[in-house]
Design an enzyme around this catalytic site. Structure first.
Site: not given
Length: 180
Positions: A100-101, A104, A153, A166
């Site tokens: 996963e990037d 959160d 963010f 990205r």
């Protein structure tokens, strides 16, 4: 072209990222010595990380892709998991690592982990490039973490805002006026 004025502080340079990915690849290789693993790349955000990480793993591994969503074009998780693309291979008795990037709230990953667990893998671990524990809404932790980050963010290195940013080779804070 990406407006450089939309980017705030750069948190991790390409060099920082490369060094940490190499360390994670070494750790995974040592822990899975003598075994084969399947890296489950969660699209779209973790494609860059998965590609780099897979080249740093010295044990046999294959890569499968899943696309799930709980954000759409928002900056806040909706709380529901939508599977857009599922993996195409059986995973019974296989060693899986979900890539996963960023973690959160953890809601998406928690639901995904529960779903994949029902497919009887030999083992199931989580690897996240970034971890944002201050926003966690469920009890979930990654087994492998690149960096723990504050509540900002972030964009770059696969992370996006509305499908943009990205392709940045670094991780940076997106200026608040861009997404508010």
């Amino acid at each position: 072209m990406i407006d450089p004025n939309s980017i705030g502080e750069i948190l991790y340079s390409p060099e920082d990222i490369s060094k940490r990915v190499k360390e994670l690849g070494k750790q995974i290789s040592e822990e899975y010595a003598g075994k084969e693993i399947i890296l489950v790349c969660i699209l779209k955000g973790s494609y860059v990380f998965t590609a780099d990480l897979s080249r740093e793993i010295d044990v046999p591994c294959s890569v499968e892709f899943m696309q799930v969503s709980s954000y759409a074009d928002s900056t806040v998780s909706s709380g529901s998991l939508k599977i857009i693309k599922d993996i195409n291979v059986p995973v019974d008795d296989k060693h899986l690592i979900i890539i996963e990037d960023i973690i959160d709230t953890g809601i998406t990953l928690n639901n995904l982990k529960k779903m994949l667990s029902t497919r009887n893998p030999a083992s199931l671990k989580l690897c996240a490039f970034l971890d944002k524990p201050s926003r966690r809404k469920v009890d979930i932790e990654a087994d492998y973490v690149g960096y723990e980050v504050e509540d900002n963010f972030l964009v770059g290195y696969g992370l996006d805002y509305a499908q943009k940013y990205r392709n940045l080779p670094f991780v940076a804070i997106l200026k608040e006026e861009i997404y508010k």
